[in-house]
Design an enzyme around this catalytic site. Structure first.
Site, short mmCIF file in Angstrom:
data_model
loop_
_atom_site.label_atom_id
_atom_site.label_comp_id
_atom_site.label_asym_id
_atom_site.label_seq_id
_atom_site.Cartn_x
_atom_site.Cartn_y
_atom_site.Cartn_z
CB SER A 67 -0.97 -0.06 1.18
OG SER A 67 -1.98 0.89 1.06
CG ASP A 103 -7.25 -3.05 -2.60
OD1 ASP A 103 -7.79 -2.24 -1.82
OD2 ASP A 103 -6.02 -3.22 -2.66
CG HIS A 134 -5.70 -2.52 1.07
ND1 HIS A 134 -5.36 -1.96 -0.14
CD2 HIS A 134 -4.93 -1.89 1.99
CE1 HIS A 134 -4.44 -1.04 0.03
NE2 HIS A 134 -4.15 -0.97 1.33
#
Length: 193
Positions: free
Chosen positions: A82, A145, A173
């Protein structure tokens, strides 16, 4: 000596026991001793630690920490999740590393004020330099996600030459997983070839 280094996503002030991070690092070094310095793939051991400014992940703080404290170098393999993916992409625009694994990578601020303020998205990406400064790169994405749209993740993959792009269904995610065997297998394969 090669090391495996994990750059976490923002909002995480307990990286050492969070999600899949410790299990991946242990699997890539040594399940009995995560700081084993004799492992054949990563004789330099690993870096798995909470970053300064863990909630906002400002680029100037994280890049300086990666360079001055962790001292990421040309023999290292870096996993970025991320915000950590954005950080390692910016890092390798101007520095070489052996390998990079991106998880839930994105290239824009996603119309989020805190992402905009982080600093990673205030200028164009140098995709050619990113491609040139890494021996190999893998990207893991998931159509489910909930934070990073799949089109955003696919765009990143389309810009990096030679990337190994892997989409996994129903992984969101990648925050609910306690293990990530696909990532471990991919890194082992890349480092063994």
């Amino acid at each position: 000596m090669s090391r495996i280094i994990l750059i976490p996503g923002n909002g995480n002030d307990n990286v050492e026991s969070s999600m899949w991070y410790p299990s991946v690092v242990r699997a890539l070094t040594d399940a009995k001793n995560p700081h084993n310095t004799t492992h054949p793939l990563f004789p330099g051991g690993n870096i798995l630690q909470t970053f300064p400014d863990p909630y906002d992940a400002h680029e100037d703080i994280w890049i300086r920490f990666m360079e001055d404290d962790i001292e990421i170098g040309e023999l290292d393999v870096v996993i970025g999740h991320s915000s950590g993916a954005a950080a390692i992409m910016r890092y390798v625009e101007t520095r070489k590393v052996k390998g990079v694994v991106l998880v839930s990578a994105y290239h824009s601020d996603l119309d989020d004020p805190s992402e905009r303020e982080s600093g990673y998205f205030n200028r164009p990406w140098d995709w050619d330099a990113i491609s040139r400064n890494v021996e190999w790169m893998t990207q893991f994405s998931s159509p489910s996600d909930q934070l990073v749209p799949i089109d955003e993740q696919r765009f990143v993959a389309s810009k990096i030459a030679g990337i190994d792009y892997i989409e996994l269904p129903n992984r969101g995610h990648f925050t609910r997983d306690r293990a990530f065997p696909e990532l471990v297998a991919n890194v082992m394969q890349k480092m063994s070839s």
